[in-house]
Design a protein around this motif. Structure first.
Motif, PDB file in Angstrom:
ATOM      1  N   PHE A  60      -8.650  15.867  -9.654  1.00 18.17           N
ATOM      2  CA  PHE A  60      -8.118  14.506  -9.594  1.00 18.17           C
ATOM      3  C   PHE A  60      -9.050  13.522 -10.294  1.00 18.17           C
ATOM      4  CE2 PHE A  60      -8.222  10.353  -7.511  1.00 18.17           C
ATOM      5  CZ  PHE A  60      -6.918   9.925  -7.721  1.00 18.17           C
ATOM      6  N   PHE A  61     -10.326  13.549  -9.937  1.00 15.50           N
ATOM      7  CA  PHE A  61     -11.270  12.589 -10.508  1.00 15.50           C
ATOM      8  C   PHE A  61     -11.474  12.810 -12.006  1.00 15.50           C
ATOM      9  CE2 PHE A  61     -12.785  11.889  -6.069  1.00 15.50           C
ATOM     10  CZ  PHE A  61     -12.625  10.516  -6.055  1.00 15.50           C
ATOM     11  N   ILE A  62     -11.561  14.071 -12.421  1.00 15.62           N
ATOM     12  CA  ILE A  62     -11.732  14.352 -13.849  1.00 15.62           C
ATOM     13  C   ILE A  62     -10.506  13.899 -14.640  1.00 15.62           C
ATOM     14  CG2 ILE A  62     -11.934  16.199 -15.566  1.00 15.62           C
ATOM     15  CD1 ILE A  62     -13.618  17.744 -13.518  1.00 15.62           C
ATOM     16  N   GLY A  63      -9.317  14.226 -14.109  1.00 13.04           N
ATOM     17  CA  GLY A  63      -8.084  13.827 -14.785  1.00 13.04           C
ATOM     18  C   GLY A  63      -7.890  12.330 -14.809  1.00 13.04           C
ATOM     19  N   ALA A  64      -8.084  11.681 -13.651  1.00 16.36           N
ATOM     20  CA  ALA A  64      -7.846  10.245 -13.542  1.00 16.36           C
ATOM     21  C   ALA A  64      -8.818   9.451 -14.402  1.00 16.36           C
ATOM     22  CB  ALA A  64      -7.956   9.807 -12.085  1.00 16.36           C
ATOM     23  N   TYR A  65     -10.106   9.723 -14.262  1.00 14.87           N
ATOM     24  CA  TYR A  65     -11.095   8.939 -15.001  1.00 14.87           C
ATOM     25  C   TYR A  65     -11.161   9.336 -16.469  1.00 14.87           C
ATOM     26  CZ  TYR A  65     -12.664   6.766 -10.708  1.00 14.87           C
ATOM     27  OH  TYR A  65     -12.703   6.027  -9.545  1.00 14.87           O
ATOM     28  N   GLY A  66     -10.859  10.606 -16.769  1.00 19.32           N
ATOM     29  CA  GLY A  66     -10.816  11.035 -18.163  1.00 19.32           C
ATOM     30  C   GLY A  66      -9.682  10.350 -18.912  1.00 19.32           C
ATOM     31  N   LEU A  67      -8.506  10.313 -18.308  1.00 20.96           N
ATOM     32  CA  LEU A  67      -7.361   9.665 -18.939  1.00 20.96           C
ATOM     33  C   LEU A  67      -7.533   8.143 -18.963  1.00 20.96           C
ATOM     34  CD1 LEU A  67      -4.482  11.841 -17.453  1.00 20.96           C
ATOM     35  CD2 LEU A  67      -5.196  11.720 -19.845  1.00 20.96           C
ATOM     36  N   MET A  68      -8.176   7.599 -17.941  1.00 20.38           N
ATOM     37  CA  MET A  68      -8.463   6.166 -17.935  1.00 20.38           C
ATOM     38  C   MET A  68      -9.387   5.806 -19.102  1.00 20.38           C
ATOM     39  SD  MET A  68      -8.178   3.163 -16.308  1.00 20.38           S
ATOM     40  CE  MET A  68      -7.926   3.346 -14.539  1.00 20.38           C
ATOM     41  N   PHE A  69     -10.383   6.632 -19.332  1.00 24.07           N
ATOM     42  CA  PHE A  69     -11.297   6.425 -20.462  1.00 24.07           C
ATOM     43  C   PHE A  69     -10.531   6.492 -21.778  1.00 24.07           C
ATOM     44  CE2 PHE A  69     -14.068   8.269 -23.740  1.00 24.07           C
ATOM     45  CZ  PHE A  69     -15.085   7.319 -23.774  1.00 24.07           C
ATOM     46  N   LEU A  70      -9.604   7.447 -21.876  1.00 32.57           N
ATOM     47  CA  LEU A  70      -8.795   7.582 -23.088  1.00 32.57           C
ATOM     48  C   LEU A  70      -7.933   6.339 -23.322  1.00 32.57           C
ATOM     49  CD1 LEU A  70      -7.876   9.418 -25.414  1.00 32.57           C
ATOM     50  CD2 LEU A  70      -6.115  10.341 -23.871  1.00 32.57           C
ATOM     51  N   VAL A  71      -7.366   5.789 -22.243  1.00 31.01           N
ATOM     52  CA  VAL A  71      -6.550   4.574 -22.358  1.00 31.01           C
ATOM     53  C   VAL A  71      -7.374   3.423 -22.923  1.00 31.01           C
ATOM     54  CG1 VAL A  71      -5.342   2.771 -21.058  1.00 31.01           C
ATOM     55  CG2 VAL A  71      -4.900   5.172 -20.554  1.00 31.01           C
ATOM     56  N   HIS A  72      -8.575   3.245 -22.405  1.00 32.37           N
ATOM     57  CA  HIS A  72      -9.428   2.150 -22.874  1.00 32.37           C
ATOM     58  C   HIS A  72      -9.859   2.361 -24.324  1.00 32.37           C
ATOM     59  CE1 HIS A  72     -10.287  -0.439 -19.341  1.00 32.37           C
ATOM     60  NE2 HIS A  72      -9.824   0.607 -18.681  1.00 32.37           N
ATOM     61  N   LYS A  73     -10.047   3.609 -24.732  1.00 31.12           N
ATOM     62  CA  LYS A  73     -10.456   3.893 -26.098  1.00 31.12           C
ATOM     63  C   LYS A  73      -9.326   3.671 -27.101  1.00 31.12           C
ATOM     64  CE  LYS A  73     -14.807   5.044 -26.219  1.00 31.12           C
ATOM     65  NZ  LYS A  73     -15.780   4.318 -27.080  1.00 31.12           N
ATOM     66  N   THR A  74      -8.092   3.857 -26.668  1.00 30.02           N
ATOM     67  CA  THR A  74      -6.943   3.776 -27.580  1.00 30.02           C
ATOM     68  C   THR A  74      -6.055   2.568 -27.316  1.00 30.02           C
ATOM     69  OG1 THR A  74      -5.620   5.190 -26.107  1.00 30.02           O
ATOM     70  CG2 THR A  74      -6.912   6.287 -27.831  1.00 30.02           C
ATOM     71  N   ALA A  75      -6.518   1.641 -26.489  1.00 27.38           N
ATOM     72  CA  ALA A  75      -5.680   0.516 -26.060  1.00 27.38           C
ATOM     73  C   ALA A  75      -5.225  -0.376 -27.205  1.00 27.38           C
ATOM     74  CB  ALA A  75      -6.418  -0.326 -25.023  1.00 27.38           C
ATOM     75  N   ASN A  76      -5.970  -0.406 -28.291  1.00 24.48           N
ATOM     76  CA  ASN A  76      -5.631  -1.283 -29.409  1.00 24.48           C
ATOM     77  C   ASN A  76      -4.861  -0.570 -30.513  1.00 24.48           C
ATOM     78  OD1 ASN A  76      -6.966  -3.678 -28.398  1.00 24.48           O
ATOM     79  ND2 ASN A  76      -8.904  -2.664 -28.852  1.00 24.48           N
ATOM     80  N   SER A  77      -4.301   0.583 -30.187  1.00 15.61           N
ATOM     81  CA  SER A  77      -3.513   1.330 -31.164  1.00 15.61           C
ATOM     82  C   SER A  77      -2.244   1.847 -30.504  1.00 15.61           C
ATOM     83  CB  SER A  77      -4.325   2.503 -31.725  1.00 15.61           C
ATOM     84  OG  SER A  77      -4.582   3.460 -30.708  1.00 15.61           O
ATOM     85  N   ALA A  78      -1.350   2.387 -31.339  1.00 14.34           N
ATOM     86  CA  ALA A  78      -0.089   2.913 -30.814  1.00 14.34           C
ATOM     87  C   ALA A  78      -0.325   4.105 -29.901  1.00 14.34           C
ATOM     88  CB  ALA A  78       0.823   3.311 -31.972  1.00 14.34           C
ATOM     89  N   VAL A  79      -1.424   4.824 -30.105  1.00 14.18           N
ATOM     90  CA  VAL A  79      -1.754   5.972 -29.255  1.00 14.18           C
ATOM     91  C   VAL A  79      -2.001   5.516 -27.818  1.00 14.18           C
ATOM     92  CG1 VAL A  79      -3.346   7.917 -28.947  1.00 14.18           C
ATOM     93  CG2 VAL A  79      -2.749   7.150 -31.243  1.00 14.18           C
ATOM     94  N   GLY A  80      -2.352   4.230 -27.655  1.00 13.38           N
ATOM     95  CA  GLY A  80      -2.602   3.700 -26.324  1.00 13.38           C
ATOM     96  C   GLY A  80      -1.397   3.820 -25.412  1.00 13.38           C
TER      97      GLY A  80
END
Length: 226
Positions: A60-80
């Motif tokens: 849970f923690f790896i998935g949740a925080y890993g995907l949260m990190f991905l969201v913040h990294k891609t938030a300014n693009s369509a991949v977000g």
């Protein structure tokens, strides 16, 4: 006089542009939030249908925080957008074991529906307060930071000590924390004090709603001795 009139005109124009931009972010945020909540409901239903009974806390923690990190990294693009749906879909999937556990109780369905109704009404009410009063809730930032630290420590303690009173306190703390986060995030959009990215705003509100629902469900379960 002409100089003052020019300054006033520029100020009014800037306020109008800022207001229009804030309204656009707000519309996009609520539209994306609605879609992600619906997608989460689908993945939660799939988890229940698959008979998932337990979610490993480390997964849970790896998935949740890993995907949260991905969201913040891609938030300014369509991949977000894809990252956002991946995150919210995963979070919805993790609700499956919780919902399945409550469905085994005699009044489990009622508890779930009550928690959903209370979550929806709380979110609508808090959003209405922030939008109609136009009050700046940026002062809640310090409270949120301190609250996050306290809740994390309490959660760690809860892992090692199975104390119902502690669980009730943590759940109540998350309700207050999530409510403050909703007020703060909505205020940030309205006043454009910090959040102008609707993807990040959506994720923040989604996490608040998620925590609010799970916490209210926990409180209702404890209060009904379940």
């Amino acid at each position: 006089m002409a100089f003052n009139d020019s300054n006033m005109a520029r100020t009014q124009t800037h306020s109008a542009v800022s207001g229009a931009s804030a309204n656009k972010v707000l519309r996009n945020t609520y539209a994306l939030l609605a879609m992600t909540l619906l997608f989460s409901a689908v993945t939660a239903g799939a988890s229940v249908a698959m008979g998932i009974q337990q979610m490993n806390i480390f997964v849970f923690f790896i998935g949740a925080y890993g995907l949260m990190f991905l969201v913040h990294k891609t938030a300014n693009s369509a991949v977000g957008l894809l990252s956002t749906f991946a995150f919210t879909g995963f979070m919805g999937f993790t609700l499956g074991p919780i919902i399945s556990a409550y469905l085994t109780l005699p009044n489990g369905s009622a508890l779930i529906m009550n928690a959903l109704a209370m979550t929806g009404l709380t979110f609508i009410g808090l959003s209405a307060v922030a939008l109609t009063t136009k009050k700046d809730f940026s002062f809640l930032s310090n409270f949120l930071m301190a609250g996050a630290i306290v809740l994390i420590l309490a959660m760690v303690a809860g892992i090692f000590f199975n104390i119902p009173a502690l669980s009730l306190m943590v759940s109540a703390g998350f309700v207050l924390f999530a409510s403050a986060a909703i007020l703060y995030q909505t205020s940030e959009i309205v006043h454009r004090a910090g959040e102008t990215n609707y993807i990040l705003a959506t994720v923040t509100l989604y996490v608040s709603i998620y925590n609010l629902f799970v916490s209210l469900l926990s409180i209702l379960g404890i209060m009904s001795n379940d």
